[in-house]
Design a protein around this motif. Structure first.
Motif, PDB file in Angstrom:
ATOM      1  N   MET A 216       0.845  -1.198   0.000  1.00  0.00           N
ATOM      2  CA  MET A 216       0.000   0.000   0.000  1.00  0.00           C
ATOM      3  C   MET A 216       0.873   1.238   0.000  1.00  0.00           C
ATOM      4  O   MET A 216       1.974   1.218   0.551  1.00  0.00           O
ATOM      5  CB  MET A 216      -0.891   0.018   1.236  1.00  0.00           C
ATOM      6  CG  MET A 216      -1.978  -1.020   1.197  1.00  0.00           C
ATOM      7  SD  MET A 216      -3.191  -0.730   2.470  1.00  0.00           S
ATOM      8  CE  MET A 216      -4.142  -2.246   2.330  1.00  0.00           C
ATOM      9  N   VAL A 217       0.365   2.303  -0.609  1.00  0.00           N
ATOM     10  CA  VAL A 217       1.108   3.561  -0.597  1.00  0.00           C
ATOM     11  C   VAL A 217       0.258   4.653   0.049  1.00  0.00           C
ATOM     12  O   VAL A 217       0.499   5.054   1.175  1.00  0.00           O
ATOM     13  CB  VAL A 217       1.580   3.972  -2.012  1.00  0.00           C
ATOM     14  CG1 VAL A 217       2.350   5.286  -1.951  1.00  0.00           C
ATOM     15  CG2 VAL A 217       2.479   2.890  -2.608  1.00  0.00           C
ATOM     16  N   ASP A 218      -0.781   5.099  -0.647  1.00  0.00           N
ATOM     17  CA  ASP A 218      -1.554   6.218  -0.083  1.00  0.00           C
ATOM     18  C   ASP A 218      -2.665   5.768   0.865  1.00  0.00           C
ATOM     19  O   ASP A 218      -3.053   6.500   1.760  1.00  0.00           O
ATOM     20  CB  ASP A 218      -2.122   7.094  -1.201  1.00  0.00           C
ATOM     21  CG  ASP A 218      -3.188   6.363  -2.005  1.00  0.00           C
ATOM     22  OD1 ASP A 218      -3.091   5.117  -2.119  1.00  0.00           O
ATOM     23  OD2 ASP A 218      -4.114   7.015  -2.509  1.00  0.00           O
ATOM     24  N   GLY A 221      -7.131   4.771  -2.026  1.00  0.00           N
ATOM     25  CA  GLY A 221      -7.727   4.361  -3.294  1.00  0.00           C
ATOM     26  C   GLY A 221      -7.242   5.140  -4.498  1.00  0.00           C
ATOM     27  O   GLY A 221      -7.781   5.011  -5.599  1.00  0.00           O
ATOM     28  N   MET A 222      -6.200   5.974  -4.345  1.00  0.00           N
ATOM     29  CA  MET A 222      -5.740   6.829  -5.440  1.00  0.00           C
ATOM     30  C   MET A 222      -4.558   6.240  -6.222  1.00  0.00           C
ATOM     31  O   MET A 222      -4.440   6.453  -7.420  1.00  0.00           O
ATOM     32  CB  MET A 222      -5.301   8.202  -4.896  1.00  0.00           C
ATOM     33  CG  MET A 222      -6.339   8.930  -4.108  1.00  0.00           C
ATOM     34  SD  MET A 222      -7.734   9.451  -5.116  1.00  0.00           S
ATOM     35  CE  MET A 222      -6.985  10.808  -5.984  1.00  0.00           C
ATOM     36  N   CYS A 223      -3.668   5.518  -5.544  1.00  0.00           N
ATOM     37  CA  CYS A 223      -2.412   5.150  -6.215  1.00  0.00           C
ATOM     38  C   CYS A 223      -2.474   3.813  -6.960  1.00  0.00           C
ATOM     39  O   CYS A 223      -1.693   3.573  -7.865  1.00  0.00           O
ATOM     40  CB  CYS A 223      -1.275   5.123  -5.196  1.00  0.00           C
ATOM     41  SG  CYS A 223      -1.348   3.712  -4.087  1.00  0.00           S
ATOM     42  N   GLY A 224      -3.370   2.954  -6.560  1.00  0.00           N
ATOM     43  CA  GLY A 224      -3.511   1.661  -7.242  1.00  0.00           C
ATOM     44  C   GLY A 224      -2.549   0.587  -6.783  1.00  0.00           C
ATOM     45  O   GLY A 224      -2.590  -0.543  -7.273  1.00  0.00           O
ATOM     46  N   ALA A 225      -1.669   0.908  -5.823  1.00  0.00           N
ATOM     47  CA  ALA A 225      -0.660  -0.071  -5.390  1.00  0.00           C
ATOM     48  C   ALA A 225      -1.286  -1.329  -4.804  1.00  0.00           C
ATOM     49  O   ALA A 225      -0.734  -2.417  -4.930  1.00  0.00           O
ATOM     50  CB  ALA A 225       0.278   0.566  -4.363  1.00  0.00           C
ATOM     51  N   CYS A 226      -2.422  -1.193  -4.165  1.00  0.00           N
ATOM     52  CA  CYS A 226      -3.000  -2.330  -3.429  1.00  0.00           C
ATOM     53  C   CYS A 226      -4.049  -3.065  -4.257  1.00  0.00           C
ATOM     54  O   CYS A 226      -4.901  -3.748  -3.700  1.00  0.00           O
ATOM     55  CB  CYS A 226      -3.616  -1.833  -2.132  1.00  0.00           C
ATOM     56  SG  CYS A 226      -5.055  -0.792  -2.420  1.00  0.00           S
ATOM     57  N   PHE A 236      -9.543  -2.301  -4.650  1.00  0.00           N
ATOM     58  CA  PHE A 236      -8.413  -1.740  -3.920  1.00  0.00           C
ATOM     59  C   PHE A 236      -8.557  -2.134  -2.461  1.00  0.00           C
ATOM     60  O   PHE A 236      -9.545  -1.768  -1.814  1.00  0.00           O
ATOM     61  CB  PHE A 236      -8.354  -0.225  -4.093  1.00  0.00           C
ATOM     62  CG  PHE A 236      -8.145   0.185  -5.524  1.00  0.00           C
ATOM     63  CD1 PHE A 236      -6.975  -0.182  -6.178  1.00  0.00           C
ATOM     64  CD2 PHE A 236      -9.112   0.881  -6.215  1.00  0.00           C
ATOM     65  CE1 PHE A 236      -6.789   0.146  -7.511  1.00  0.00           C
ATOM     66  CE2 PHE A 236      -8.926   1.216  -7.544  1.00  0.00           C
ATOM     67  CZ  PHE A 236      -7.762   0.849  -8.198  1.00  0.00           C
ATOM     68  N   CYS A 238      -7.269  -1.116   0.137  1.00  0.00           N
ATOM     69  CA  CYS A 238      -7.300  -0.058   1.160  1.00  0.00           C
ATOM     70  C   CYS A 238      -8.683   0.568   1.324  1.00  0.00           C
ATOM     71  O   CYS A 238      -9.005   1.047   2.406  1.00  0.00           O
ATOM     72  CB  CYS A 238      -6.256   1.009   0.860  1.00  0.00           C
ATOM     73  SG  CYS A 238      -6.592   1.974  -0.617  1.00  0.00           S
TER      74      CYS A 238
HETATM   75  S1  FES Z   1      -2.880   2.008  -1.262  1.00  0.00           S
HETATM   76 FE1  FES Z   1      -3.123   3.252  -2.978  1.00  0.00          FE
HETATM   77  S2  FES Z   1      -4.969   2.591  -3.865  1.00  0.00           S
HETATM   78 FE2  FES Z   1      -4.783   1.445  -2.043  1.00  0.00          FE
END
Ligand code: FES
Length: 282
Positions: A216-218, A221-226, A236, A238
């Protein structure tokens, strides 16, 4: 003071427990939700599921396993130190205030930490709780007494047989599923464990909820990492999770994505260890 560590304990040589002053988060967090913290100004953002909370004291409990640079740095902090930042509660609360009947709560390794508030809430809602926790070896078991205290039946497994039954949590779970009706399973632990629990419960047609912990990054729900695939749809973790119907999760993709940054993580950790050694040598 907000973000101050009021208590720190080692649960195992590699797992730390922190009680952190966070009145705002403690006032409305629910089992299943998580926080993202930065231990220091330059650290990574580390997502940790809330392992406990005390609304009166205004504290939350976090349990972290030292696996890379940031979690090792976090492990060096002591009572009285402050976390650089702490955001939460994030994610959706788990559905644990309902009465399902008999619920098996299965925890693997450090996954036992987020399992605890869920098991406690399920017990308080009048469910018959079967606690099953496992780890590779006895030294890696955590929160045994806590899970036992909220379980009507309790089982421990270790891969090497140093405590409880020798074998995996799935061995015990399978035996229970053959013996009695189980209405729901909650499984939290390593991805491989959750995958095998889900494979087993699918055969028995028992709904199984897993808690996913992807990169996870942000956390918003904005970065898409998760990103995870659940029931063929992109979710997502998160904001849509972290809890999902385990029978719908694409575990292969999740494992693949977890390996993405392994090389970078190992390099960063190696560099950090060298820095620590240099500092120690003066
Ligand atoms: S941590 Fe970035 S979208 Fe979930």
């Amino acid at each position: 003071m907000d973000n101050e560590i009021v208590e720190k304990r080692s649960l195992t040589p590699a797992v730390d427990l922190f009680v952190v002053s966070a009145p705002e988060i403690a006032s409305h967090c629910e089992p299943g939700q998580f926080v993202i913290l930065m231990a220091g100004e330059k650290g990574e953002r580390v997502p940790l599921t809330i392992a406990d909370f005390d609304r009166d004291e205004g504290t939350i409990t976090l349990i972290s396993q030292r696996v890379g640079k940031s979690t090792h740095y976090l492990g060096t902090l002591k009572a009285g130190d402050r976390l650089y930042s702490l955001a939460g509660p994030l994610g959706l609360p788990a559905h644990v205030h309902e009465k399902y009947g008999t619920v098996a709560c299965v925890g693997g390794g450090v996954g036992t930490a987020p399992l605890y508030p869920q098991a406690r809430a399920l017990k308080a809602a009048g469910n018959h709780v079967i606690g099953i926790i496992g780890a590779r070896t006895a030294d890696l078991l955590i929160l045994e007494e806590e899970i036992k205290g909220v379980s009507d039946e309790f089982y421990v497994t270790t891969d090497d047989g140093t405590k409880g039954e020798k074998g995996f949590v799935t061995t015990v779970l399978e035996r229970i599923l053959l013996e009695k009706q189980v209405d729901r399973v909650i499984a939290i632990g390593p991805v491989l464990m959750m995958k095998f629990v889900c494979r087993l419960t699918e055969e028995f047609g028992v709904k199984t909820i897993v808690s996913l912990n992807p990169i996870m990054v942000d956390g918003t729900g904005m970065c898409g990492a998760c990103r995870v695939t659940v029931g063929g749809e992109t979710k997502f973790a998160c904001v849509d999770g972290p809890d999902f119907d385990g029978h719908q999760v694409d575990f292969e993709e999740l494992m693949e994505r977890q390996r993405f940054f392994r090389e970078e993580e190992e390099l960063a950790f190696e560099k950090y260890k060298q820095e620590c050694r240099r500092n120690a040598d003066g």
